[in-house]
Design a protein around this motif. Structure first.
Motif, PDB file in Angstrom:
ATOM      1  N   MET A   1       6.786 -14.790  -1.723  1.00 40.11           N
ATOM      2  CA  MET A   1       5.865 -13.893  -1.042  1.00 40.11           C
ATOM      3  C   MET A   1       4.879 -13.202  -2.113  1.00 40.11           C
ATOM      4  SD  MET A   1       6.985 -11.786   2.206  1.00 40.11           S
ATOM      5  CE  MET A   1       7.214 -10.334   1.323  1.00 40.11           C
ATOM      6  N   SER A   2       3.647 -13.154  -1.795  1.00 41.25           N
ATOM      7  CA  SER A   2       2.876 -12.630  -2.789  1.00 41.25           C
ATOM      8  C   SER A   2       2.893 -11.095  -2.591  1.00 41.25           C
ATOM      9  CB  SER A   2       1.479 -12.798  -2.685  1.00 41.25           C
ATOM     10  OG  SER A   2       0.717 -12.571  -1.482  1.00 41.25           O
ATOM     11  N   ALA A   3       2.736 -10.407  -3.807  1.00 43.15           N
ATOM     12  CA  ALA A   3       2.869  -8.833  -3.387  1.00 43.15           C
ATOM     13  C   ALA A   3       1.611  -8.057  -2.861  1.00 43.15           C
ATOM     14  CB  ALA A   3       3.264  -8.148  -4.843  1.00 43.15           C
ATOM     15  N   LEU A   4       1.810  -7.292  -2.079  1.00 43.01           N
ATOM     16  CA  LEU A   4       0.724  -6.520  -1.464  1.00 43.01           C
ATOM     17  C   LEU A   4       0.335  -5.115  -2.343  1.00 43.01           C
ATOM     18  CD1 LEU A   4      -1.338  -6.095   1.013  1.00 43.01           C
ATOM     19  CD2 LEU A   4       0.567  -4.798   2.211  1.00 43.01           C
ATOM     20  N   VAL A   5      -1.033  -5.123  -2.402  1.00 39.36           N
ATOM     21  CA  VAL A   5      -1.638  -4.013  -3.328  1.00 39.36           C
ATOM     22  C   VAL A   5      -2.688  -3.453  -2.510  1.00 39.36           C
ATOM     23  CG1 VAL A   5      -2.741  -3.382  -5.478  1.00 39.36           C
ATOM     24  CG2 VAL A   5      -1.256  -5.555  -5.658  1.00 39.36           C
ATOM     25  N   LEU A   6      -2.464  -2.258  -2.311  1.00 39.11           N
ATOM     26  CA  LEU A   6      -3.247  -1.159  -1.775  1.00 39.11           C
ATOM     27  C   LEU A   6      -4.073  -0.645  -2.885  1.00 39.11           C
ATOM     28  CD1 LEU A   6      -4.401   0.562   0.791  1.00 39.11           C
ATOM     29  CD2 LEU A   6      -2.589   2.153   0.197  1.00 39.11           C
ATOM     30  N   ILE A   7      -5.426  -0.812  -2.747  1.00 35.69           N
ATOM     31  CA  ILE A   7      -6.489  -0.348  -3.541  1.00 35.69           C
ATOM     32  C   ILE A   7      -7.426   0.794  -3.034  1.00 35.69           C
ATOM     33  CG2 ILE A   7      -8.468  -0.908  -5.059  1.00 35.69           C
ATOM     34  CD1 ILE A   7      -7.817  -3.817  -4.729  1.00 35.69           C
TER      35      ILE A   7
ATOM     36  N   TYR B   1      -2.619 -12.011  -5.629  1.00 40.55           N
ATOM     37  CA  TYR B   1      -2.026 -10.877  -4.860  1.00 40.55           C
ATOM     38  C   TYR B   1      -2.652 -10.715  -3.456  1.00 40.55           C
ATOM     39  CZ  TYR B   1       0.128  -9.104  -9.296  1.00 40.55           C
ATOM     40  OH  TYR B   1       0.694  -9.144 -10.227  1.00 40.55           O
ATOM     41  N   THR B   2      -2.129 -10.055  -2.217  1.00 36.86           N
ATOM     42  CA  THR B   2      -2.945  -9.660  -1.270  1.00 36.86           C
ATOM     43  C   THR B   2      -3.107  -8.098  -1.387  1.00 36.86           C
ATOM     44  OG1 THR B   2      -1.118 -11.169  -0.006  1.00 36.86           O
ATOM     45  CG2 THR B   2      -2.499  -9.483   1.582  1.00 36.86           C
ATOM     46  N   THR B   3      -4.421  -7.992  -0.826  1.00 39.01           N
ATOM     47  CA  THR B   3      -4.973  -6.524  -1.181  1.00 39.01           C
ATOM     48  C   THR B   3      -5.276  -5.916   0.234  1.00 39.01           C
ATOM     49  OG1 THR B   3      -7.313  -7.403  -1.338  1.00 39.01           O
ATOM     50  CG2 THR B   3      -6.124  -7.126  -3.332  1.00 39.01           C
ATOM     51  N   ARG B   4      -5.325  -4.382   0.087  1.00 38.97           N
ATOM     52  CA  ARG B   4      -5.709  -3.961   1.215  1.00 38.97           C
ATOM     53  C   ARG B   4      -6.513  -2.529   0.482  1.00 38.97           C
ATOM     54  NH1 ARG B   4      -0.710  -1.774   4.564  1.00 38.97           N
ATOM     55  NH2 ARG B   4      -0.755  -3.729   5.335  1.00 38.97           N
TER      56      ARG B   4
ATOM     57  N   PRO C   1       2.552  -1.682   1.269  1.00 38.66           N
ATOM     58  CA  PRO C   1       2.299  -2.401   0.089  1.00 38.66           C
ATOM     59  C   PRO C   1       3.466  -2.122  -0.955  1.00 38.66           C
ATOM     60  CG  PRO C   1       1.225  -0.104   0.678  1.00 38.66           C
ATOM     61  CD  PRO C   1       1.918  -0.525   1.821  1.00 38.66           C
ATOM     62  N   ASP C   2       3.430  -3.091  -1.969  1.00 34.76           N
ATOM     63  CA  ASP C   2       4.539  -2.972  -2.900  1.00 34.76           C
ATOM     64  C   ASP C   2       4.037  -2.134  -4.002  1.00 34.76           C
ATOM     65  OD1 ASP C   2       6.494  -5.413  -2.196  1.00 34.76           O
ATOM     66  OD2 ASP C   2       4.364  -6.217  -2.163  1.00 34.76           O
ATOM     67  N   LEU C   3       2.685  -2.086  -4.345  1.00 34.17           N
ATOM     68  CA  LEU C   3       2.076  -1.155  -5.206  1.00 34.17           C
ATOM     69  C   LEU C   3       0.666  -0.667  -4.889  1.00 34.17           C
ATOM     70  CD1 LEU C   3       1.959  -2.202  -8.897  1.00 34.17           C
ATOM     71  CD2 LEU C   3      -0.400  -1.718  -7.835  1.00 34.17           C
ATOM     72  N   VAL C   4       0.536   0.654  -5.219  1.00 38.78           N
ATOM     73  CA  VAL C   4      -0.657   1.429  -4.974  1.00 38.78           C
ATOM     74  C   VAL C   4      -1.545   1.523  -6.273  1.00 38.78           C
ATOM     75  CG1 VAL C   4      -2.041   3.525  -3.916  1.00 38.78           C
ATOM     76  CG2 VAL C   4       0.271   2.638  -2.802  1.00 38.78           C
ATOM     77  N   LEU C   5      -2.671   1.293  -6.233  1.00 41.41           N
ATOM     78  CA  LEU C   5      -3.666   1.078  -7.390  1.00 41.41           C
ATOM     79  C   LEU C   5      -4.444   2.507  -6.913  1.00 41.41           C
ATOM     80  CD1 LEU C   5      -4.054  -0.109  -9.873  1.00 41.41           C
ATOM     81  CD2 LEU C   5      -5.897  -1.674  -8.876  1.00 41.41           C
ATOM     82  N   LEU C   6      -4.114   3.706  -7.550  1.00 47.62           N
ATOM     83  CA  LEU C   6      -4.772   4.921  -6.953  1.00 47.62           C
ATOM     84  C   LEU C   6      -5.567   5.440  -7.967  1.00 47.62           C
ATOM     85  CD1 LEU C   6      -4.427   7.093  -4.935  1.00 47.62           C
ATOM     86  CD2 LEU C   6      -2.284   7.898  -5.907  1.00 47.62           C
ATOM     87  N   ASP C   7      -6.905   5.710  -7.596  1.00 46.90           N
ATOM     88  CA  ASP C   7      -7.970   6.371  -8.206  1.00 46.90           C
ATOM     89  C   ASP C   7      -7.773   7.753  -7.967  1.00 46.90           C
ATOM     90  OD1 ASP C   7     -10.378   6.943  -9.471  1.00 46.90           O
ATOM     91  OD2 ASP C   7     -11.571   6.964  -7.849  1.00 46.90           O
TER      92      ASP C   7
ATOM     93  N   GLU D   1       9.535   4.428  -2.333  1.00 44.63           N
ATOM     94  CA  GLU D   1       9.642   3.110  -3.247  1.00 44.63           C
ATOM     95  C   GLU D   1       8.590   2.390  -3.770  1.00 44.63           C
ATOM     96  OE1 GLU D   1      12.786   2.576  -4.227  1.00 44.63           O
ATOM     97  OE2 GLU D   1      13.315   4.534  -3.033  1.00 44.63           O
ATOM     98  N   ILE D   2       7.393   2.629  -3.126  1.00 43.97           N
ATOM     99  CA  ILE D   2       6.229   1.927  -3.472  1.00 43.97           C
ATOM    100  C   ILE D   2       5.715   2.156  -4.986  1.00 43.97           C
ATOM    101  CG2 ILE D   2       3.688   1.366  -2.826  1.00 43.97           C
ATOM    102  CD1 ILE D   2       4.319   2.520  -0.155  1.00 43.97           C
ATOM    103  N   ALA D   3       5.289   1.320  -5.735  1.00 44.68           N
ATOM    104  CA  ALA D   3       4.992   1.623  -7.003  1.00 44.68           C
ATOM    105  C   ALA D   3       3.558   2.322  -7.159  1.00 44.68           C
ATOM    106  CB  ALA D   3       4.896   0.329  -7.944  1.00 44.68           C
ATOM    107  N   VAL D   4       3.223   3.096  -8.233  1.00 47.87           N
ATOM    108  CA  VAL D   4       1.832   3.444  -8.133  1.00 47.87           C
ATOM    109  C   VAL D   4       1.234   3.562  -9.611  1.00 47.87           C
ATOM    110  CG1 VAL D   4       0.595   5.834  -7.882  1.00 47.87           C
ATOM    111  CG2 VAL D   4       2.347   5.258  -6.382  1.00 47.87           C
TER     112      VAL D   4
END
Ligand code: CA
Length: 230
Positions: free
Chosen positions: A1-7, A27-30, A48-54, A77-80
């Motif tokens: 399963m591909s990781a979901l990244v929240l941008i 990756y899957t993105t949101r 999401p598995d990870l948040v890319l956070l501005d 638990e979500i990575a940031v």
């Protein structure tokens, strides 16, 4: 399963470019264009598995978003990975104060970002395995720590209640007879009867409050952790 990244990025062009590059890597993105959307997007299933956070967002600081993610059981638990511009308060961002896993400084190369994402996800995966958390909707159990949360609230369970809940949840959707529960939760202690099981289930339900109906009574047989409630 591909990781979901929240941008989380308010500049549309940057968000679109990041999304494109991440998707190309599998990756899957949101997307979220501000802090409010970020918190909403982090709480939505699948999480999401990870948040890319501005760091600089129109409605709230990225540090504040990160702090809220960390203080909420369902998102802690979500990575940031924090995205900062040069000269911003990087020390504070990666410090314990906010709890980001890593940061990248704008302008960054896609390659560097991908490497960092991969590294952070790998680290997170390892610690998750060690922790063995199980979840169902608002409910979260940490087996090693014997802690349970409903949403953001920690449940005050006795060791026995925790074991009962854990047993039911880890076999969710399957009926557990009173005898099975006696065996697996009480280890067949002498003097314990099926009435004891009923009494403890009742007490556990009271403590679960709004989630009490997660545990269904199967008349004449036993109990089952529901897969549909909530
Ligand atoms: Ca920005």
């Amino acid at each position: 399963m591909s990781a979901l990244v929240l941008i989380v990025e308010d500049e549309r062009d940057i968000a679109a470019t990041l999304s494109y590059n991440l998707q190309r890597e599998g990756y899957t993105t949101r997307l979220a264009a501000n802090g409010t959307e970020a918190l909403e997007g982090a709480n939505r299933e699948p999480r999401p598995d990870l948040v890319l956070l501005d760091l600089m967002l129109p409605d709230m600081a990225g540090t504040e978003v990160c702090r809220r993610l960390r203080s909420t059981a369902s998102t802690r638990e979500i990575a940031v990975i924090m995205v900062t511009a040069k000269g911003e308060e990087i020390d504070r961002v990666v410090g314990f104060e906010v709890g980001a896993d890593d940061y990248v400084v704008k302008p960054f190369s896609v390659r560097e970002l991908l490497l960092r994402i991969r590294a952070v996800l790998r680290r997170r995966q390892k610690s998750e395995v060690a922790r063995e958390r199980i979840r169902f909707q608002e409910l979260q159990l940490d087996e090693a720590a014997h802690q349970a949360w409903l949403g953001e609230e920690e449940l005050a369970l006795t060791a026995l209640e925790f074991r009962l809940l854990h047993t039911l949840l880890s076999r969710k959707g399957r009926v557990q007879t009173r005898d099975t529960l006696l065996e697996d939760v009480w280890n067949m202690d002498p003097g314990v009867t099926t009435r004891t099981v009923d009494k403890h289930v009742q007490r556990l339900r009271q403590k679960l409050g709004a989630a009490a109906n997660y545990i269904e009574t199967i008349r004449g047989v036993g109990y089952r952790f529901s897969t549909t409630q909530g």
